[in-house]
Design an enzyme around this catalytic site. Structure first.
Site, mmCIF file in Angstrom:
data_model
loop_
_atom_site.group_PDB
_atom_site.id
_atom_site.type_symbol
_atom_site.label_atom_id
_atom_site.label_comp_id
_atom_site.label_asym_id
_atom_site.label_seq_id
_atom_site.Cartn_x
_atom_site.Cartn_y
_atom_site.Cartn_z
ATOM 1 N N GLU A 83 58.085 50.007 76.246
ATOM 2 C CA GLU A 83 56.755 49.530 76.611
ATOM 3 C C GLU A 83 56.698 49.355 78.134
ATOM 4 O OE1 GLU A 83 55.506 45.675 75.109
ATOM 5 O OE2 GLU A 83 53.424 46.320 75.062
ATOM 6 N N GLY B 68 61.718 39.014 77.798
ATOM 7 C CA GLY B 68 62.412 38.115 76.875
ATOM 8 C C GLY B 68 62.922 38.895 75.680
ATOM 9 N N ASN C 179 60.335 46.331 69.048
ATOM 10 C CA ASN C 179 60.579 47.632 68.414
ATOM 11 C C ASN C 179 60.575 47.439 66.898
ATOM 12 O OD1 ASN C 179 61.309 48.570 71.095
ATOM 13 N ND2 ASN C 179 63.234 47.491 70.757
ATOM 14 N N MET D 252 61.634 42.559 72.882
ATOM 15 C CA MET D 252 60.698 43.668 72.649
ATOM 16 C C MET D 252 60.620 43.966 71.161
ATOM 17 S SD MET D 252 58.599 45.935 73.756
ATOM 18 C CE MET D 252 57.758 47.065 72.653
ATOM 19 N N HIS E 262 54.908 40.284 65.663
ATOM 20 C CA HIS E 262 54.484 41.609 66.130
ATOM 21 C C HIS E 262 54.738 42.708 65.087
ATOM 22 C CE1 HIS E 262 53.077 41.266 70.203
ATOM 23 N NE2 HIS E 262 54.196 40.809 70.712
ATOM 24 N N GLU F 256 58.379 37.938 68.172
ATOM 25 C CA GLU F 256 58.649 39.357 67.900
ATOM 26 C C GLU F 256 58.439 39.676 66.426
ATOM 27 O OE1 GLU F 256 58.848 41.004 70.573
ATOM 28 O OE2 GLU F 256 59.161 39.206 71.784
HETATM 29 ZN ZN LIG Z 1 54.859 40.034 72.591
#
Ligand SMILES: [Zn+2]
Length: 854
Positions: free
Chosen positions: A128, A266, A270, A268, A304, A301
């Protein structure tokens, strides 16, 4: 010349033309130990709505050796400017691209790291915003989702992790081949690959028929510090909470969490292979605030996986929604999940996220939450406090406005309707309108399409006998800095007013009134005729997003009794308000220091303690009248020493004060104490002088000229790890000599070989507020080189330099003038201009605050 940029318009055109089916990606990482480049082969199948049309695919690579479109070899010259031109498309297309891609040391693309502890090589990807194209050719925009099948050749004995479950590797000799199953449809930026001799710990999430394998990974040199059980426990809590609230099962086949070296952010998100900065594997004692922050990141995360990975923004203008939702979800989960260790998470949110948002929202670069994102350069500087923290604050308010049940009901419909697809803000608002029956257009306009922070002030008149005659809330439009985007408007705020009295030495809430504030003045007749309480607190419970002021009598009580609030949230709000007033020049730095010295003695929330400690240090260095600064710094250092000695043995407070003293020590006695703690001749009962604390102590001794290069070398010999090397780099750059400054500067500005982490460490050591005279010569050097840095370095690396080396401690009109002269003549690109303008705003603010402290 697009360079590495991509505009929204280009992305729109491409999305209208193409539908991408699947990628097969072969990566040969057998060269990983040597570095340099690796072979990347991509086969992508896609359809074109308009046969005969042309498009392009993205790739950042030193060399391309083969481009074959529908069986026809294209000239290698079609690869230019980080793109491969694809003319004359068929309805159904197959493209094959073979390239030599480069390992990086900047944390972007495929990062390569060699661990000094074992000499082994560790790789991971970070994609990203637009860096998957550094590893394989692809259509790099979030709305061109596809299935990805990775085949990876890597050294035998390695661990290879990607989005799909790790297969058994095959082959013999020095290398093996891992053939991963295709992923579900996803965006390029959440694909991932992590490879190296990492070690894993395994568990699973089992709920009825559902079985999700869990893995937690780190480098072997950190394995002894990896508390996998604590990480699994938080993860499991998140699975329970989110699956119930979202009413949608976790969408991927497994869930791996990998702690990786030199990670820029911090973590990601994925899909199924989340990467974290490995400072979250704690080598030394940290306070509970660090465990809380790590748990928050884990939950962020995980959220997400649904909001971001399963349903993805169409374009980066909705990045704020992606990040705000995950941030809101992390906090609400910590506040509400059964068994949560951090149910006070809204206090932490008020204390940290909101402070960040308020700061960012007052910079000249402030913007509406819904930002105009015209290209990739826009989005790369937009991972800011508006996107994450203001967005999440406003989302919290939206939840209060529609009600939490309706909010989650809307979210459930949204996931079901848009699973595996792409959306815009309107899709979520539409689902929330359906669930709540409320019209959200007005709300959206007031809060998402305008910039800045309203100020709420109480206005009251009190009779001689202490009876309130009248009470009103006054609202001010945001003071938008010159050049800021967006309109300065008054907004509707749902707020609470808290009434507090001193009862047995505690400030206790005796009543609470909730009301709608709208317009310039809102009368609160409910308070008339009542006895004036000790403290009247606006925006109690932190429902809205506003700067809040205290009336003079409340401020006097709070100044004397801040630590005596029985609850942590009103304390955090008062701390935030005092900090705000200091930054705005409405509270003198010396008065803020006095308030901190009294309030911190009784502040139990360790996260709040540590925030205030950082803020005091910053206020003294930047906002104090220079003529008084030294005596303020001495008072602070003395207070830190006595708090350290008074703190309970082995407590978090003891550690926090030890770290503070390590940054603040000034007198011979204090510096001798640091030296004694370091060499073992001094002791504080219960204080473990462990690896990280040792580096903090040494750092101060070096910066004050009390420890030399040999001491740095000796410490590095004790801790010859990557973290040790970074600390040593900081120490060397912190030495108080012109030679040390010149060497540090040259290693960052004149050379481009440092890794992202070492460079950051050097910058941290270079900038020492006690060394203003040594640093004075670098203002001119900064402006002479900053443009070239921006043009020649990667995004992450240049951002570190531009923000980190700006002469922030040179608080003077001369610094402003030098900045203005550069802005007027250098013709910087918008993203570069934004960073310099933000840094300039810090000096301007400091000048005003210094005047207020005089
Ligand atoms: Zn985020």
């Amino acid at each position: 010349m697009p360079g590495t940029n991509l505009t929204r318009e280009e992305a729109r055109t491409r999305a209208a033309l193409l539908a991408v089916d699947a990628y097969e990606i072969e990566l040969d990482l057998s060269s990983a130990r040597a570095g340099g480049t690796f072979r990347s082969t991509t086969v992508v199948r896609f359809t074109a709505a308009e046969p005969g049309a042309s498009t392009f695919i993205d790739l950042v690579a030193p060399a391309v050796t083969e481009i074959v479109l529908n069986g026809r070899a294209l000239p290698l010259e079609n690869f230019a400017d980080s793109r491969i031109a694809l003319p004359d498309l068929a309805a159904e297309n197959e493209l094959r691209v073979v390239a030599d891609c480069a390992y990086t040391n900047t944390g972007e693309g495929l990062h390569r790291f060699v661990d000094p502890a074992d000499g082994e090589t560790y790789l991971y990807t970070q994609f990203e915003v637009p860096d998957a194209r550094r590893v394989f050719a692809n259509f790099e925009q979030p709305d061109l989702k596809a299935a990805f099948a990775f085949t990876v050749t890597a050294p035998a004995g390695w661990v290879v992790v990607s989005n799909s479950p790790t297969p058994e590797p095959v082959g013999d000799g020095d290398t093996r081949v891992w053939t991963f199953e295709p992923t579900p449809r996803m965006s390029t930026y959440v694909t991932a690959l992590i490879a190296g001799p990492y070690v894993g710990v395994f568990d699973s999430y089992d709920n009825g028929a559902q079985h999700v394998p869990f893995g937690v990974y780190c480098r072997p040199s950190l394995r002894e510090h990896l508390d996998a059980d604590a990480i699994f426990a938080v993860t499991r809590q998140g699975f329970d909470y989110f699956q119930e609230k979202f009413d949608f099962p976790y969408p991927f086949a497994k869930y791996d969490q990998l702690f990786v070296p030199e990670f820029n952010a911090g973590a990601m998100e994925n899909a199924g292979a989340v990467t974290f900065r490995d400072q979250y594997v704690f080598r030394s004692k940290v306070t509970d605030a660090s465990y809380e922050a790590r748990a928050a990141t884990i939950l962020h995360e995980l959220a997400h996986m649904w909001f971001g990975d399963l349903v993805t923004m169409e374009w980066w203008n909705d990045l704020w929604l992606n990040e705000s939702f995950a941030t809101f979800a992390e906090v609400v989960c910590q506040a509400e999940a059964p068994g949560s260790k951090w149910p006070h998470s809204w206090t932490t949110f008020a204390n940290q996220m909101k402070t960040w948002a308020y700061r960012q929202d007052q910079l000249p670069s402030t913007h509406p939450i819904m930002a105009e994102i015209n290209d990739l350069e826009d989005v790369q500087v937009n991972f800011d406090g508006i996107t994450y923290a203001k967005g999440a604050s406003v989302l919290k308010q939206l939840v209060a406005y529609v009600g939490q049940d309706a909010f989650f009901q809307g979210v459930r419909a949204y996931f079901k309707r848009h699973a595996w697809g792409n959306t815009r803000l309107a899709d979520l608002l539409g689902a929330l309108e359906e669930a709540s029956g409320r019209d959200l257009r007005t709300w959206s306009k007031a809060w998402l399409e305008t910039a800045g922070i309203n100020v709420l002030r109480p206005e009251l008149s009190v009779a001689a006998d202490g009876t309130i005659e009248s009470f009103a809330v006054l609202q001010e439009a945001p003071a938008l800095p010159a050049g800021a985007r967006g309109e300065a408007v008054l907004r509707p705020h749902r707020i609470a007013v808290g009434l507090y009295e001193l009862v047995d030495g505690k400030l206790v809430r005796t009543d609470r009134i909730e009301l709608d504030v709208d317009g310039e003045r809102t009368d609160v007749p409910q308070l008339a005729g009542r006895k004036r309480p000790a403290v009247l607190l606006l925006n109690d419970d932190d429902l809205s997003y506003a700067k809040v002021r205290l009336d003079a009598d409340s401020l006097a009580v709070v100044t004397a009794h801040l630590g005596d609030f029985a609850d942590s949230l009103p304390r955090a709000l008062c701390w935030a308000s005092a900090w705000d007033m200091t930054r705005d020049g409405e509270l003198a730095t010396r008065d803020y220091l006095a308030l901190a010295l009294s309030g911190l003695q009784r502040e139990s929330d360790i996260g709040v303690v540590q925030s205030v400690q950082r803020q005091v240090k910053l206020a003294l260095e930047l906002y104090a009248d220079p003529a008084w600064r030294e005596s303020g710094l001495q008072r602070w250092a003395a207070a830190a020493e006595s708090a350290l000695r008074a703190a309970p043995a082995g407590s978090d407070h003891q550690l926090a004060w030890a770290r503070t003293l390590a940054g603040a020590a000034r007198t011979d006695e204090q510096l001798a104490l640091l030296a004694g703690l370091l060499d073992g001749t001094a002791e504080i009962d219960g204080l473990a002088v462990d690896t990280e604390l040792r580096w903090s102590l040494l750092g101060r001794l070096v910066a004050t000229g009390r420890a030399d290069e040999a001491a740095i070398d000796a410490e590095l010999a004790r801790d010859n790890t990557s973290s040790g090397q970074e600390h040593a780099a900081t120490c060397r750059a912190a030495r108080p000599t012109a030679e040390a400054k010149a060497a540090a500067w040259a290693s960052v500005v004149d050379s481009d070989t440092l890794t992202n982490y070492v460079q950051d460490a050097v910058i941290a050591g270079f900038q020492q507020p006690d060394q203003r005279e040594l640093l004075a010569a670098y203002t001119e050097k900064y402006f002479a080189s900053v443009k070239q840095v921006w043009e020649t370095r990667s995004h992450e690396i240049s951002q570190q330099i531009i923000g980190g080396l700006y002469p922030a401690y040179a608080v003077s009109q001369a610094t402003l003038d030098a900045t203005d002269a550069w802005l007027a003549t250098a013709d910087p690109a918008p993203a570069l201009r934004r960073q310099v303008v933000e840094a300039r705003a810090g000096v301007e603010r400091a000048l005003k605050a210094q005047a207020a402290d005089r």
